[in-house]
Design a protein around this motif. Structure first.
Motif, PDB file in Angstrom:
ATOM      1  N   LEU A 169      11.150  -9.392   3.584  1.00 42.03           N
ATOM      2  CA  LEU A 169      10.587  -9.813   4.864  1.00 42.03           C
ATOM      3  C   LEU A 169      10.918  -8.832   5.981  1.00 42.03           C
ATOM      4  N   ALA A 170      12.038  -8.150   5.871  1.00 41.52           N
ATOM      5  CA  ALA A 170      12.429  -7.181   6.888  1.00 41.52           C
ATOM      6  C   ALA A 170      11.455  -6.003   6.913  1.00 41.52           C
ATOM      7  N   ASP A 171      10.778  -5.770   5.812  1.00 37.41           N
ATOM      8  CA  ASP A 171       9.825  -4.661   5.728  1.00 37.41           C
ATOM      9  C   ASP A 171       8.418  -5.086   6.147  1.00 37.41           C
ATOM     10  N   ALA A 172       8.233  -6.372   6.400  1.00 33.64           N
ATOM     11  CA  ALA A 172       6.896  -6.885   6.736  1.00 33.64           C
ATOM     12  C   ALA A 172       6.436  -6.412   8.100  1.00 33.64           C
TER      13      ALA A 172
ATOM     14  N   ASP B 257       0.827  -1.202   0.000  1.00 42.82           N
ATOM     15  CA  ASP B 257       0.000   0.000   0.000  1.00 42.82           C
ATOM     16  C   ASP B 257       0.865   1.257   0.000  1.00 42.82           C
ATOM     17  N   GLU B 258       2.010   1.173   0.680  1.00 46.29           N
ATOM     18  CA  GLU B 258       2.912   2.330   0.800  1.00 46.29           C
ATOM     19  C   GLU B 258       3.763   2.529  -0.442  1.00 46.29           C
ATOM     20  N   GLY B 259       3.814   1.539  -1.329  1.00 46.71           N
ATOM     21  CA  GLY B 259       4.630   1.643  -2.532  1.00 46.71           C
ATOM     22  C   GLY B 259       5.327   0.336  -2.840  1.00 46.71           C
ATOM     23  N   LEU B 260       6.327   0.407  -3.657  1.00 46.21           N
ATOM     24  CA  LEU B 260       7.081  -0.755  -4.090  1.00 46.21           C
ATOM     25  C   LEU B 260       8.284  -0.968  -3.188  1.00 46.21           C
ATOM     26  N   ILE B 261       8.527  -2.225  -2.796  1.00 43.87           N
ATOM     27  CA  ILE B 261       9.770  -2.564  -2.100  1.00 43.87           C
ATOM     28  C   ILE B 261      10.494  -3.586  -2.955  1.00 43.87           C
ATOM     29  N   PHE B 262      11.821  -3.545  -2.903  1.00 46.18           N
ATOM     30  CA  PHE B 262      12.601  -4.480  -3.699  1.00 46.18           C
ATOM     31  C   PHE B 262      13.949  -4.706  -3.048  1.00 46.18           C
ATOM     32  N   GLY B 263      14.560  -5.808  -3.416  1.00 47.15           N
ATOM     33  CA  GLY B 263      15.875  -6.137  -2.904  1.00 47.15           C
ATOM     34  C   GLY B 263      16.424  -7.349  -3.640  1.00 47.15           C
TER      35      GLY B 263
END
Length: 73
Positions: free
Chosen positions: A70-73, A57-63
């Motif tokens: 998972l660290a952003d979960a 919802d806040e945007g795109l995460i990538f790595g």
């Protein structure tokens, strides 16, 4: 390193989205193009360094690893 980042940006400025074809080795890189208002994410042709992404919802995460997501979960 700073030199590698400058090389990537220079290649992007010269070749646009085809810049990854000019890079060698294992890599995953993201370039934000503020003029075109777009994000370009690429990895090496062989896939040694994968790119994982998720739309939130806040945007795109990538790595380059699942742990980053998972660290952003």
């Amino acid at each position: 390193s700073g030199d590698a980042a400058e090389l990537v940006l220079h290649q992007y400025e010269e070749a646009g989205e085809a810049f990854a074809d000019r890079l060698n080795g294992a890599f995953a890189v993201a370039v934000w193009d503020s003029r075109a208002n777009k994000l370009v994410i690429v990895s090496d042709r062989i896939g040694l360094v994968p790119v994982y992404y998720a739309q939130r919802d806040e945007g795109l995460i990538f790595g380059s690893g699942v742990r980053a997501l998972l660290a952003d979960a």
